[in-house]
Motif scaffolding. Structure first.
Motif: not given
Length: 127
Positions: A105-111
């Protein structure tokens, strides 16, 4: 810092910038792939800094080992390497691309990106 080490660090820094731009336009899989490249290049800078020539491999755990860093890394840092490792293969091949794209997800990738920036900075301090 010798020119080969600087070369790898400059590329890693540029890759992190590119990954950020890709993430900002929702190109999540490619942003993750570029995060892998950034960490790989930072590890290759470390290998150059100890007087060795980096192998033409992409396995981050092996590169950390070759650079003498693995035993000094935190569990979180090693976990990041393990999480990034598959992205260098799976982002390139159609059979895997869709599966990974659906899981990242975008959130996973941001992390991942936050952690990649941290570990790249940490590696640079080890030069």
């Amino acid at each position: 810092m010798n020119s080969k080490v600087k070369y790898w660090i400059d590329l890693a820094t540029e890759d992190l910038d590119v990954a950020q731009k890709l993430l900002s336009v929702d190109k999540v899989l490619y942003a993750g792939f570029i995060c892998h490249l950034a960490v790989e290049k930072a590890l290759k800078a470390r290998i150059e800094s100890i007087g060795e020539t980096p192998l033409k491999i992409h396995n981050l755990i092996r590169l950390a080992e070759l650079g003498g860093l693995l035993s000094n890394m935190t569990e979180e840092q090693i976990g990041l390497l393990q999480r990034l490792n598959p992205l260098q293969i799976e982002a390139r091949y159609p059979a895997y691309k869709q599966v990974v794209a659906e899981m990242l997800t975008k959130e996973d990738c941001a992390e991942l990106m936050r952690q990649a920036k941290e570990v790249t900075s940490w590696i640079e301090k080890q030069l």
